[in-house]
Design an enzyme around this catalytic site. Structure first.
Site, mmCIF file in Angstrom:
data_model
loop_
_atom_site.group_PDB
_atom_site.id
_atom_site.type_symbol
_atom_site.label_atom_id
_atom_site.label_comp_id
_atom_site.label_asym_id
_atom_site.label_seq_id
_atom_site.Cartn_x
_atom_site.Cartn_y
_atom_site.Cartn_z
ATOM 1 N N ASP A 148 -0.169 -42.878 -35.519
ATOM 2 C CA ASP A 148 -0.488 -41.472 -35.713
ATOM 3 C C ASP A 148 0.760 -40.815 -36.282
ATOM 4 O O ASP A 148 1.577 -41.473 -36.893
ATOM 5 C CB ASP A 148 -0.918 -40.911 -34.349
ATOM 6 C CG ASP A 148 -1.890 -39.760 -34.469
ATOM 7 O OD1 ASP A 148 -2.132 -39.296 -35.589
ATOM 8 O OD2 ASP A 148 -2.389 -39.308 -33.431
ATOM 9 N N HIS A 189 -5.194 -44.747 -31.477
ATOM 10 C CA HIS A 189 -4.113 -44.033 -32.178
ATOM 11 C C HIS A 189 -2.829 -44.322 -31.432
ATOM 12 O O HIS A 189 -2.730 -43.997 -30.238
ATOM 13 C CB HIS A 189 -4.319 -42.515 -32.112
ATOM 14 C CG HIS A 189 -5.372 -41.994 -33.045
ATOM 15 N ND1 HIS A 189 -5.629 -40.646 -33.182
ATOM 16 C CD2 HIS A 189 -6.210 -42.635 -33.900
ATOM 17 C CE1 HIS A 189 -6.588 -40.476 -34.080
ATOM 18 N NE2 HIS A 189 -6.964 -41.665 -34.516
ATOM 19 N N CYS A 193 -6.191 -41.971 -28.014
ATOM 20 C CA CYS A 193 -5.036 -41.377 -28.692
ATOM 21 C C CYS A 193 -3.898 -41.283 -27.686
ATOM 22 O O CYS A 193 -3.839 -40.356 -26.870
ATOM 23 C CB CYS A 193 -5.368 -40.016 -29.283
ATOM 24 S SG CYS A 193 -3.905 -39.291 -30.062
HETATM 25 C C1 DNO Z 1 -4.206 -34.665 -35.796
HETATM 26 C C2 DNO Z 1 -5.301 -35.460 -35.287
HETATM 27 C C3 DNO Z 1 -6.584 -34.698 -35.127
HETATM 28 C C4 DNO Z 1 -7.746 -35.659 -35.035
HETATM 29 C C5 DNO Z 1 -9.068 -35.014 -34.935
HETATM 30 C C6 DNO Z 1 -10.166 -36.004 -34.675
HETATM 31 O O1 DNO Z 1 -3.313 -35.190 -36.290
HETATM 32 O O2 DNO Z 1 -4.930 -36.096 -34.140
HETATM 33 O O3 DNO Z 1 -6.805 -33.883 -36.204
HETATM 34 O O4 DNO Z 1 -7.783 -36.416 -36.192
HETATM 35 O O5 DNO Z 1 -9.071 -34.118 -33.909
HETATM 36 O O6 DNO Z 1 -11.384 -35.360 -34.767
#
Ligand code: DNO
Length: 421
Positions: free
Chosen positions: A370, A318, A291
């Protein structure tokens, strides 16, 4: 990378037909109606998967199969919960789904203090203000020891050294301007609107969210960083045999924000942490959700270097980027700007995907944009915080353009589904 999109199920106002028009190839979703801690049955998985496939897309990634708190703090029923988790993994694999995103953040999944912070261009974005969060902790949650923690909290500057910010002084200034309405808005932003749709711990209609929050925090009394690490290792070791047996790729989501909050340990925040959990359970099925947004919110993280280092254990990407202000507060940047450098990241992961050719189940590297801007009327549609339609679509367009350009450089074919080409 496979262009995927986080979709919240059949009740999501953003439909699969809409997603098909904007070049989405794969869906990232979860069984949002199954209560936390219960087995995901094959029947339910099959039903959703077939629905997705009827639109010519596949269910690429589960985000998230939640790890219940008892597994994280090692409660008395953790083995029972791990067995349930294993059964859900088996059922998912039997339906052909092989990539699972989860997180190991205690109590609070991701955190923001403002969900509609104005951008200079008139759109808005998510925002994290350290003093506002500290105010919530000290004066709304009234957590024991909170004031001491924040007095010692060090905000790191871009050089990785403390920037000398006095959080307590700022909290006191802020306090003099707060009203019950503003307090309520902060609770909504930190607990209700951001946790409700991701974690299962909180619901939109909880009557006493702050009290519930306190109860959950109490479960972690005495759990420090080492203990949480040990609990993560225990969980991963317990599920690895099932992951091997059914070729399931686990990818932990980094902690967001990537530093300690509310006195809780956070263990997936930086290079050392990632190295630690990958080495602790050295199995390819134990991997990472890269991410870029969460990692880029930490001024200590060189996101591109980390991508190069961990690409081979990354099963899900992400793409978003944060702008970190000199005082340590952060907001979402454009997908073409900010600290993450998405252009370089696309190169790293497009090359990585080339190396995976011929490997069943991981041949495509799923990527989703994201959080996106809230823009052009998104704000009136009731979307989940950060998950706008037009804002994410805008970002998706930018990222597809980057990928197409990088692919041309790499002599890699780029296919845009839905067009005659
Ligand atoms: C928020 C996301 C988090 C992510 C979870 C994965 O936008 O980045 O909620 O999906 O933590 O478990």
């Amino acid at each position: 990378m496979e262009r995927t999109w986080r979709w919240f199920g059949k009740n999501d106002p953003i439909t699969l037909a809409m997603l098909k028009q904007i070049g989405v190839e794969g869906i990232v979703t979860a069984l949002h109606d199954v209560p936390l801690g219960q087995v995901w049955t094959r029947e339910k998985i099959h039903d959703l998967k077939t629905f997705i496939e009827s639109y010519g897309m596949r269910w690429s990634v589960v985000e998230s199969l939640p790890v219940t708190e008892t597994i994280k703090y090692a409660g008395p029923d953790r083995d029972e919960q791990i067995d349930i988790y294993k059964q859900s993994l088996r059922n998912l694999a039997a339906e052909g789904i092989h990539t699972i995103c989860y997180n190991f953040m205690p109590v609070l999944d991701w955190a923001r203090t403002d969900l509609l912070h104005d951008n200079p261009n008139g759109s808005s974005n998510l925002y994290f203000s350290i003093p506002q969060f500290a105010y919530f902790d000290i004066y709304i949650l009234k957590r024991q020891g909170a004031k001491d923690n924040w007095a010692r909290f060090q905000v790191l500057g871009p050089d990785g050294k403390p920037n000398g910010r006095n959080i307590i002084e700022e909290v006191e200034q802020l306090r003099s301007t707060m009203t019950p309405e503003k307090d309520h808005a902060l609770v909504e932003n930190i607990v209700i609107k951001t946790q409700g749709f991701v974690s299962g711990n909180f619901k939109e209609d909880d009557e006493h969210p702050v009290e519930l929050f306190r109860q959950l925090l109490a479960l972690y009394k005495g759990i420090d960083r080492d203990q949480l690490r040990a609990n993560m290792k225990y969980f991963l070791e317990a599920i690895m045999p099932v992951c091997e047996e059914c070729d399931m790729y686990m990818c932990v989501h980094p902690d967001d924000p990537p530093f300690q909050v509310l006195g809780l340990p956070r263990i997936v925040t930086c290079d050392d942490d990632i190295q630690w959990f990958l080495n602790a359970v050295p199995n390819k099925h134990n991997g990472l959700t890269f991410c870029a947004g969460s990692l880029s919110a930490g001024a200590q993280n060189n996101v591109v270097e980390m991508a190069r280092k961990y690409a081979s254990r990354t099963w899900f990407v992400h793409l978003r980027s944060c702008h970190v202000f000199p005082n340590g507060d952060f907001t979402e940047a454009s997908h073409l700007g900010g600290r993450a450098d998405i252009i370089q990241l696309a190169r790293v992961f497009e090359e990585e995907e080339e190396r995976r050719k011929g490997n069943a189940n991981i041949e495509r590297l799923p990527m989703r944009v994201d959080h996106g801007m809230t823009m052009l009327g998104d704000e009136t549609k009731g979307y989940n915080a950060g998950y706008s339609f037009l804002g994410r679509m805008f970002a998706m367009g930018q990222v597809q353009g980057i990928i197409a350009t990088v692919d041309r450089e790499l002599n890699k074919p780029f296919h845009q589904p839905g067009f005659f080409d």
